[in-house]
Design a protein around this motif. Structure first.
Motif, mmCIF file in Angstrom:
data_model
loop_
_atom_site.group_PDB
_atom_site.id
_atom_site.type_symbol
_atom_site.label_atom_id
_atom_site.label_comp_id
_atom_site.label_asym_id
_atom_site.label_seq_id
_atom_site.Cartn_x
_atom_site.Cartn_y
_atom_site.Cartn_z
ATOM 1 N N PHE A 75 0.819 -1.211 0.000
ATOM 2 C CA PHE A 75 0.000 0.000 0.000
ATOM 3 C C PHE A 75 0.856 1.265 0.000
ATOM 4 C CE2 PHE A 75 -2.655 -3.257 1.970
ATOM 5 C CZ PHE A 75 -3.788 -3.169 1.189
ATOM 6 N N GLY A 76 2.181 1.110 -0.168
ATOM 7 C CA GLY A 76 3.062 2.266 -0.223
ATOM 8 C C GLY A 76 3.397 2.866 1.129
ATOM 9 N N SER A 77 3.026 2.204 2.231
ATOM 10 C CA SER A 77 3.289 2.741 3.564
ATOM 11 C C SER A 77 4.475 2.034 4.210
ATOM 12 C CB SER A 77 2.047 2.602 4.454
ATOM 13 O OG SER A 77 1.709 1.233 4.619
ATOM 14 N N TYR A 78 5.056 2.691 5.189
ATOM 15 C CA TYR A 78 6.199 2.134 5.910
ATOM 16 C C TYR A 78 6.057 2.493 7.389
ATOM 17 C CZ TYR A 78 7.852 6.956 5.655
ATOM 18 O OH TYR A 78 7.945 8.334 5.752
ATOM 19 N N THR A 79 6.680 1.682 8.232
ATOM 20 C CA THR A 79 6.674 1.902 9.678
ATOM 21 C C THR A 79 8.061 1.595 10.225
ATOM 22 O OG1 THR A 79 4.333 1.292 9.859
ATOM 23 C CG2 THR A 79 5.640 1.266 11.886
ATOM 24 N N PHE A 221 -8.550 -3.785 -0.855
ATOM 25 C CA PHE A 221 -8.852 -2.933 0.293
ATOM 26 C C PHE A 221 -8.063 -3.279 1.554
ATOM 27 C CE2 PHE A 221 -12.776 -2.608 -2.306
ATOM 28 C CZ PHE A 221 -12.759 -1.239 -2.509
ATOM 29 N N GLY A 222 -7.335 -4.400 1.574
ATOM 30 C CA GLY A 222 -6.434 -4.661 2.687
ATOM 31 C C GLY A 222 -6.989 -5.551 3.781
ATOM 32 N N MET A 223 -6.271 -5.546 4.925
ATOM 33 C CA MET A 223 -6.540 -6.483 6.008
ATOM 34 C C MET A 223 -7.909 -6.276 6.652
ATOM 35 S SD MET A 223 -4.069 -8.574 6.126
ATOM 36 C CE MET A 223 -4.491 -9.324 7.691
ATOM 37 N N ALA A 224 -8.318 -5.023 6.832
ATOM 38 C CA ALA A 224 -9.615 -4.773 7.463
ATOM 39 C C ALA A 224 -10.743 -5.375 6.633
ATOM 40 C CB ALA A 224 -9.825 -3.268 7.647
ATOM 41 N N ALA A 225 -10.637 -5.263 5.313
ATOM 42 C CA ALA A 225 -11.647 -5.861 4.430
ATOM 43 C C ALA A 225 -11.565 -7.380 4.462
ATOM 44 C CB ALA A 225 -11.469 -5.339 3.006
ATOM 45 N N ALA A 226 -10.358 -7.929 4.551
ATOM 46 C CA ALA A 226 -10.201 -9.381 4.615
ATOM 47 C C ALA A 226 -10.871 -9.944 5.858
ATOM 48 C CB ALA A 226 -8.721 -9.753 4.582
ATOM 49 N N ARG A 227 -10.732 -9.259 6.991
ATOM 50 C CA ARG A 227 -11.367 -9.735 8.222
ATOM 51 C C ARG A 227 -12.886 -9.667 8.134
ATOM 52 N NH1 ARG A 227 -6.865 -7.043 10.668
ATOM 53 N NH2 ARG A 227 -8.086 -5.124 10.829
ATOM 54 N N ARG A 228 -13.417 -8.668 7.457
ATOM 55 C CA ARG A 228 -14.866 -8.502 7.379
ATOM 56 C C ARG A 228 -15.491 -9.384 6.299
ATOM 57 N NH1 ARG A 228 -19.189 -7.510 10.103
ATOM 58 N NH2 ARG A 228 -17.879 -6.029 11.292
ATOM 59 N N TYR A 229 -14.862 -9.448 5.114
ATOM 60 C CA TYR A 229 -15.491 -10.121 3.967
ATOM 61 C C TYR A 229 -14.823 -11.443 3.593
ATOM 62 C CZ TYR A 229 -17.284 -5.354 3.500
ATOM 63 O OH TYR A 229 -17.862 -4.135 3.743
ATOM 64 N N GLY A 253 -18.430 1.006 -2.324
ATOM 65 C CA GLY A 253 -16.992 1.242 -2.354
ATOM 66 C C GLY A 253 -16.352 0.706 -3.620
ATOM 67 N N VAL A 254 -16.754 -0.503 -4.030
ATOM 68 C CA VAL A 254 -16.239 -1.067 -5.284
ATOM 69 C C VAL A 254 -16.668 -0.195 -6.463
ATOM 70 C CG1 VAL A 254 -16.369 -3.038 -6.855
ATOM 71 C CG2 VAL A 254 -16.152 -3.417 -4.393
ATOM 72 N N THR A 255 -17.916 0.252 -6.455
ATOM 73 C CA THR A 255 -18.405 1.122 -7.528
ATOM 74 C C THR A 255 -17.620 2.430 -7.584
ATOM 75 O OG1 THR A 255 -20.624 0.186 -7.222
ATOM 76 C CG2 THR A 255 -20.458 2.239 -8.479
ATOM 77 N N VAL A 273 -10.579 6.199 -2.036
ATOM 78 C CA VAL A 273 -11.628 5.197 -1.846
ATOM 79 C C VAL A 273 -11.155 4.126 -0.862
ATOM 80 C CG1 VAL A 273 -13.030 3.431 -2.973
ATOM 81 C CG2 VAL A 273 -12.594 5.598 -4.134
ATOM 82 N N VAL A 274 -9.930 3.650 -1.039
ATOM 83 C CA VAL A 274 -9.377 2.628 -0.151
ATOM 84 C C VAL A 274 -9.279 3.153 1.277
ATOM 85 C CG1 VAL A 274 -7.364 1.174 0.312
ATOM 86 C CG2 VAL A 274 -8.125 1.528 -2.047
ATOM 87 N N GLN A 275 -8.823 4.380 1.441
ATOM 88 C CA GLN A 275 -8.692 4.951 2.779
ATOM 89 C C GLN A 275 -10.042 5.075 3.474
ATOM 90 O OE1 GLN A 275 -6.649 8.611 1.805
ATOM 91 N NE2 GLN A 275 -4.641 7.751 2.307
ATOM 92 N N HIS A 276 -11.044 5.593 2.772
ATOM 93 C CA HIS A 276 -12.364 5.753 3.386
ATOM 94 C C HIS A 276 -12.994 4.401 3.717
ATOM 95 C CE1 HIS A 276 -12.054 9.950 2.006
ATOM 96 N NE2 HIS A 276 -13.031 10.207 2.834
#
Length: 313
Positions: A75-79, A221-229, A253-255, A273-276
């Motif tokens: 997702f282009g992020s780093y920690t 959409f990432g990990m949060a979406a994986a846990r939900r869907y 969101g997909v639309t 869209v991904v962030q929201h």
């Protein structure tokens, strides 16, 4: 204090109570590909996977006292995590190179950005960095004309005449080659917004770009979406959800993501869209419903934007 800061505060509070206080510092940020090489974010920019980010700290004489390198994720992020609670107020981060997955966007980089203290609590510190920019060797061709986009006149795709090989003496002529398929439609320079029903219609399937119907929701959409869907839900299945707030959020969101890939003036950028979506999935049911309604309003054109689709056939 906005919702993200509240959520982070509660998470750190629970962590401190359960595991005890532990001195730790964290630095987070995101790297984008500056495709226009203009030193600022634009509609063409996207998160860069595999970019190398270097954080450096210097004393009053300019001597480097600390240095740390990290690589961005999908997702282009780093920690960056550091033991203890060092004072990082005089430190900065910059893109220092590219690696596998950076899609060739790392030959140059934008200016470094200073670290900003987000909060300090329980001997823990969190710093954020404004978005860093990686740059390709050359700017993309569309950038020169993107500052004042002019709507392109409607065009009809015509197949070129069938190609035939020249006749060979003594042999019968070969049959003509099949016609080439029409090229994919251009991205709309003007505003366009299409509801989810349009995206499920076969005659508009050529407008799917960036993703395809079988792309997994968790990948986009990432990990949060994986846990939900779950890990097996596809974007196509997500477009058919209704009756449940979370399925409605996914459908809209997909639309919105598909609309953002097809119109330069759509209300949301793909990354937005991904962030929201992630903010909604980490919030309450009320937040889910409000985000779904905002997506739905944007996808319907908010009363003044129409869907610019024409039949792909």
């Amino acid at each position: 204090m906005d919702f993200r800061k509240k959520l982070l505060f509660v998470a750190l509070l629970i962590f401190a109570v359960i595991h005890g206080t532990q001195a730790d510092a964290m630095v987070t940020g995101t790297v984008f590909c500056d495709q226009c090489k203009d030193g600022q974010r634009s509609l063409f920019d996207f998160p860069v996977n595999g970019a190398k980010v270097t954080m450096t700290c210097a004393d009053s004489n300019g001597q480097v006292t600390m240095s740390r390198e990290e690589t961005t994720n999908w997702f282009g992020s780093y920690t960056m995590r550091l033991d203890g609670t060092p004072d990082l107020n005089g430190c900065s981060a910059r893109v220092s190179g590219s690696g596998e997955g950076s899609m060739g966007c790392g030959e140059a980089s934008g200016p470094p950005q200073n670290l900003r203290l987000m909060f300090r609590m329980f001997d823990m510190e969190m710093y954020t960095v404004d978005p860093l920019l990686a740059q390709p060797a050359k700017p993309m061709q569309q950038c020169a004309s993107s500052s004042n986009p002019v709507p392109a006149p409607p065009t009809q795709h015509k197949s070129p005449p069938p190609f035939q090989l020249p006749p060979v003496a003594g042999l019968p002529p070969l049959p003509p080659l099949p016609p080439l398929p029409p090229p994919p439609p251009l991205i709309f320079a003007e505003a366009s917004a299409c509801p989810y029903r349009k995206w499920t219609t076969p005659e508009y399937k050529c407008y799917w770009r960036g993703v395809n119907p079988e792309t997994k929701v968790a990948v986009v959409f990432g990990m949060a979406a994986a846990r939900r869907y779950g890990n097996d839900m596809t974007l196509w299945n997500g477009l058919h959800g209704r009756g449940d707030p979370y399925r409605t959020l996914l459908r809209e969101g997909v639309t919105a993501l598909l609309n953002s890939y097809n119109s330069l003036q759509f209300s949301y950028h793909p990354l937005s869209v991904v962030q929201h979506m992630n903010w909604a999935l980490m919030g309450s049911t009320r937040t889910v419903l409000l985000t779904a309604l905002r997506f739905m309003r944007a996808n319907s054109g908010a009363g003044n934007v129409t869907c610019k689709f024409t039949s792909c056939k």
